[in-house]
Design a protein around this motif. Sequence first.
Motif, PDB file in Angstrom:
ATOM      1  N   TYR A  24      14.885 -83.791  11.349  1.00 28.67           N
ATOM      2  CA  TYR A  24      13.654 -83.900  12.202  1.00 28.67           C
ATOM      3  C   TYR A  24      13.479 -85.364  12.662  1.00 28.67           C
ATOM      4  O   TYR A  24      14.336 -86.285  11.916  1.00 28.67           O
ATOM      5  CB  TYR A  24      12.752 -83.409  10.820  1.00 28.67           C
ATOM      6  CG  TYR A  24      13.125 -81.973  10.226  1.00 28.67           C
ATOM      7  CD1 TYR A  24      12.838 -81.068  11.717  1.00 28.67           C
ATOM      8  CD2 TYR A  24      13.345 -81.709   8.883  1.00 28.67           C
ATOM      9  CE1 TYR A  24      13.221 -79.517  10.510  1.00 28.67           C
ATOM     10  CE2 TYR A  24      13.602 -81.015   8.483  1.00 28.67           C
ATOM     11  CZ  TYR A  24      13.307 -79.916   9.410  1.00 28.67           C
ATOM     12  OH  TYR A  24      13.220 -78.756   8.346  1.00 28.67           O
ATOM     13  N   ALA A  75       9.286 -75.334  21.442  1.00 26.39           N
ATOM     14  CA  ALA A  75       9.748 -75.945  21.284  1.00 26.39           C
ATOM     15  C   ALA A  75       9.878 -76.816  22.631  1.00 26.39           C
ATOM     16  O   ALA A  75       9.130 -77.735  23.311  1.00 26.39           O
ATOM     17  CB  ALA A  75      11.597 -76.451  20.896  1.00 26.39           C
ATOM     18  N   TYR A 104      10.797 -82.013  16.007  1.00 25.25           N
ATOM     19  CA  TYR A 104      12.014 -81.309  16.456  1.00 25.25           C
ATOM     20  C   TYR A 104      12.827 -81.398  15.406  1.00 25.25           C
ATOM     21  O   TYR A 104      13.135 -82.147  14.565  1.00 25.25           O
ATOM     22  CB  TYR A 104      12.148 -81.734  18.037  1.00 25.25           C
ATOM     23  CG  TYR A 104      11.448 -81.724  19.129  1.00 25.25           C
ATOM     24  CD1 TYR A 104      11.289 -80.765  19.649  1.00 25.25           C
ATOM     25  CD2 TYR A 104      10.194 -83.398  19.203  1.00 25.25           C
ATOM     26  CE1 TYR A 104       9.798 -80.758  20.875  1.00 25.25           C
ATOM     27  CE2 TYR A 104       9.657 -83.063  20.273  1.00 25.25           C
ATOM     28  CZ  TYR A 104       9.013 -82.084  21.018  1.00 25.25           C
ATOM     29  OH  TYR A 104       8.674 -81.657  21.460  1.00 25.25           O
ATOM     30  N   ARG A 105      13.211 -80.541  15.866  1.00 24.47           N
ATOM     31  CA  ARG A 105      15.032 -80.640  14.248  1.00 24.47           C
ATOM     32  C   ARG A 105      16.779 -80.752  15.111  1.00 24.47           C
ATOM     33  O   ARG A 105      16.351 -79.814  16.861  1.00 24.47           O
ATOM     34  CB  ARG A 105      15.362 -78.572  15.019  1.00 24.47           C
ATOM     35  CG  ARG A 105      16.669 -78.946  14.295  1.00 24.47           C
ATOM     36  CD  ARG A 105      16.588 -79.324  12.630  1.00 24.47           C
ATOM     37  NE  ARG A 105      17.381 -79.346  11.416  1.00 24.47           N
ATOM     38  CZ  ARG A 105      17.666 -79.339  10.177  1.00 24.47           C
ATOM     39  NH1 ARG A 105      16.890 -80.611   9.898  1.00 24.47           N
ATOM     40  NH2 ARG A 105      18.038 -79.042   9.429  1.00 24.47           N
ATOM     41  N   TYR A 116      16.164 -78.047  24.379  1.00 25.56           N
ATOM     42  CA  TYR A 116      14.610 -78.248  23.136  1.00 25.56           C
ATOM     43  C   TYR A 116      15.028 -77.182  22.473  1.00 25.56           C
ATOM     44  O   TYR A 116      15.511 -75.491  21.722  1.00 25.56           O
ATOM     45  CB  TYR A 116      14.050 -77.702  23.911  1.00 25.56           C
ATOM     46  CG  TYR A 116      13.728 -77.729  24.990  1.00 25.56           C
ATOM     47  CD1 TYR A 116      12.972 -78.656  25.914  1.00 25.56           C
ATOM     48  CD2 TYR A 116      14.730 -76.811  26.061  1.00 25.56           C
ATOM     49  CE1 TYR A 116      13.265 -79.004  27.027  1.00 25.56           C
ATOM     50  CE2 TYR A 116      14.275 -76.962  27.520  1.00 25.56           C
ATOM     51  CZ  TYR A 116      13.888 -78.124  28.565  1.00 25.56           C
ATOM     52  OH  TYR A 116      13.635 -78.824  29.251  1.00 25.56           O
ATOM     53  N   ASN A 137      11.989 -70.327  17.774  1.00 28.96           N
ATOM     54  CA  ASN A 137      12.380 -71.812  17.643  1.00 28.96           C
ATOM     55  C   ASN A 137      12.139 -72.561  19.278  1.00 28.96           C
ATOM     56  O   ASN A 137      11.328 -73.839  19.540  1.00 28.96           O
ATOM     57  CB  ASN A 137      12.666 -71.662  16.967  1.00 28.96           C
ATOM     58  CG  ASN A 137      12.700 -71.091  15.170  1.00 28.96           C
ATOM     59  OD1 ASN A 137      11.374 -71.438  15.232  1.00 28.96           O
ATOM     60  ND2 ASN A 137      13.630 -71.735  14.202  1.00 28.96           N
ATOM     61  N   ILE A 147       4.079 -78.857  12.343  1.00 25.09           N
ATOM     62  CA  ILE A 147       3.652 -78.272  13.955  1.00 25.09           C
ATOM     63  C   ILE A 147       2.606 -77.277  14.243  1.00 25.09           C
ATOM     64  O   ILE A 147       2.365 -76.653  14.960  1.00 25.09           O
ATOM     65  CB  ILE A 147       4.661 -78.247  14.838  1.00 25.09           C
ATOM     66  CG1 ILE A 147       5.991 -76.472  14.129  1.00 25.09           C
ATOM     67  CG2 ILE A 147       6.129 -79.041  14.549  1.00 25.09           C
ATOM     68  CD1 ILE A 147       7.046 -76.164  14.952  1.00 25.09           C
ATOM     69  N   ASP A 190       7.886 -76.607   9.379  1.00 21.71           N
ATOM     70  CA  ASP A 190       7.034 -76.068  10.293  1.00 21.71           C
ATOM     71  C   ASP A 190       5.581 -75.868   9.954  1.00 21.71           C
ATOM     72  O   ASP A 190       4.305 -75.661  11.185  1.00 21.71           O
ATOM     73  CB  ASP A 190       7.114 -74.214  10.065  1.00 21.71           C
ATOM     74  CG  ASP A 190       9.151 -74.251  10.125  1.00 21.71           C
ATOM     75  OD1 ASP A 190       9.628 -74.937   9.616  1.00 21.71           O
ATOM     76  OD2 ASP A 190       9.978 -73.644  10.525  1.00 21.71           O
ATOM     77  N   CYS A 196      13.023 -76.365  17.217  1.00 24.68           N
ATOM     78  CA  CYS A 196      11.782 -76.396  16.811  1.00 24.68           C
ATOM     79  C   CYS A 196      12.144 -76.047  15.455  1.00 24.68           C
ATOM     80  O   CYS A 196      12.803 -74.971  15.941  1.00 24.68           O
ATOM     81  CB  CYS A 196      10.936 -77.466  16.934  1.00 24.68           C
ATOM     82  SG  CYS A 196       9.491 -75.481  17.140  1.00 24.68           S
ATOM     83  N   CYS A 202      12.261 -85.645  21.411  1.00 17.43           N
ATOM     84  CA  CYS A 202      13.995 -84.130  21.450  1.00 17.43           C
ATOM     85  C   CYS A 202      14.675 -84.804  21.688  1.00 17.43           C
ATOM     86  O   CYS A 202      15.168 -85.418  23.237  1.00 17.43           O
ATOM     87  CB  CYS A 202      12.665 -82.984  22.099  1.00 17.43           C
ATOM     88  SG  CYS A 202      13.515 -81.582  23.079  1.00 17.43           S
TER      89      CYS A 202
END
Length: 745
Positions: free
Chosen positions: A576, A498, A510-511, A590, A494, A606, A603, A592, A580
């Motif tokens: 979400y 990212a 991004y997360r 970073y 992940n 992306i 998911d 995601c 970033c």
Amino acid sequence: MPGRSVQIYDGNRIAGRPADARGMIMENKMQDEVLESREEKKQVLYELITDKNYRPMRFKELAVLLMVPKAEREELKQTLDVLIHEGKILVDTSSRYRAADANRKIGRFHGTSRGFGFVTVEGEKDDFFIPESDTKGALDGDTVRIYAPDERVEGKRREGRVLEIVARGTTQIVGTYQRGKSFGFVIPDNQKFAYDVFIPKDKTAGAVNGHKVLVRLTNYGDERRNPEGEVIQVLGHINDPGVDVLSVVYAYGIPLDYPQEVYEQAERMPEEVSAADWMGGDGVPARLDLRDLPTVTIDGEDAKDLDDAVTLNREGDVWHLGVHIADVSEYVKEGSALDCEAYERGTSVYLVDRVIPMLPHRLSNGICSLNEGCDRLALSCLMDIDAKGNVIGHQIAETVIRVDRRMTYTSVKKIIEDHDGEECVKYEAFVPMFLQMDELAGILREKRRKRGSIDFDFPECKIIVDEKGHPLDIRPYERNRATKLIEDLMLIANETVAQDYYWQELPFLYRTHERPDVEKIQRLGIFINNFGYSIHIGRDEIHPKELQKLLKKVDGTPEEPMIARLCLRSMKQAKYTDFCDGHFGLAANYYCHFTSPIRRYPDLQIHRIIKENLRGGLGEERTAHYNSILAEVAKQTSKTERRADEAEREVEKLKKVEYMSDKIGEVFEGVISGVTSWGMYVELPDTVEGMVRLSDLDDDYYIYDEAGYRLVGEHTKKTYKLGQKVRVEVVGTDKALKTIDMLLS
């Protein structure tokens, strides 16, 4: 004020023009600078309407002033409506647009069973308290405009009063039907919905006393009249098996069945991958063929949607790690019926006795699942990792893989932790790879620890139910080296994905986990001082390493669970975003979500972007497309994630209450997990939590010390505080209220 520059909005352009002393005489010529987004248009309008030279205007006057063509006036209206909804501007009684009063704010109303409520306003640190007499009939979830004076009482929330209800947040409710002489009424399951709902005699759909029903609200009532509705579905009797969980599902608006067109589209999907799916027209593979790599999935025993597989080998000091994720985007195309339904659901929902999947089973358990022995299309992140855990090279590629073994956490634990002889013989060919995975996972975990990643290792439970949904047992989830191994390998994938897309400066999802509010951290610091602990808070912020060090200090102590929970409550909720901004909890710049496209829409989103980029199709037009939709995708998927989390917690609470209904009269040892002005919560080792009421304690009067989270008896001086061990007897349960009553034993 000759020569002063203001901005003009025409739906597509901004221009600087002089304003005279009257405030708003504009020249006709416009610049051709194109606005890049609705946010810019909003900002231009907001600056215009809040300018001190602006005089309130009606819509048509604004449109003429800004020279907006008739064809574009609907867009102007929509932008104005957004500003109104956000509480930044308002329309007065003469239909003129003007700046909102600073004391008038728009937010979301959160009701309580006692009639009063709270309003959350975006940008405000604290909620506003709304007395029962000032709710103006607002219901839980409504968007309201409130008046909140500047003055406030020290130590108390700011008070406000509801001026108007901007938008209703609830259209349907779930509750228990009760019949009267000439009408019926429904008692809502949601305790925050403070009113019973009146049901006309001809709108009951045949419901009888004790039926759980779904009601459509037809009238919201007011301060004098209850809301009114009609029964649109009878879910079953309150005592029927499964109706309790079904009621929660409907209450949260989680869709159960798929539209017919979704089923039809799913039925048209192939059951297996053919060579034509991954070979180019010229006979050259269009994907990397990784089917010869020893590949495994590692999941729980009952998992059926297997969306991640791993491969690993080592050359000298370099690890070659492959994280292979089911290529769901190959089958769920943007804009299709499947895609629209997945977007609305946002995530799979995992309840005690059932799973409500984001995608139909034909996909989630079939062609999209990385089943043992089957060729499957995947999106792979292939990483070269050095001995210190640094990713020194990587490739993201479309691949075709074949899983050799479908492993379980139990089996892998037996191999890497227990060194079980029988299990090692059974999977002899893969034992060296599992041991290497365990070693690499440890390296990656240590690297995260050094940078400050926070590991909240809370006890989680699994509720075992019979075929009728009745809880039989509550067991702790075992978090062992096998579960951590997979977590570590997925985390590095992940992060790698990212970071790659951040530096490519491409639109992405991004997360994000923001830094906590300093005030909350300071309150945490004051509290832990009572236990002899401290944290260092820098200038206006805290580093995650400080919380990590605190959790290490309390590891194994009686106060560990309580301090860990307070740390978690002091932090913000991850969400979400289309930008970033780093992940505080993981101490990652970073991050995601790349690894679960079967059960999470972000998911899947992306994956589409990645594949389009790999194929060279992410040109100017498609980049603009993604830039235009990702903010809304982030908002929707964050919302559906919270909905799923809340429903899962609600069902878990419900089943715990049902489980403890069979334990009335039994005595348990627990820990005080919460202290309030009306009593204290006690948590048992199996994570069940109950309430000891203030009126049941051994003193006439107790002082609630919020700073120290404790109760002190006025006469006995007996003190009860967070983290303290106590013995309690279960004396009652209420399934409707989802409460467990306890007495100190």
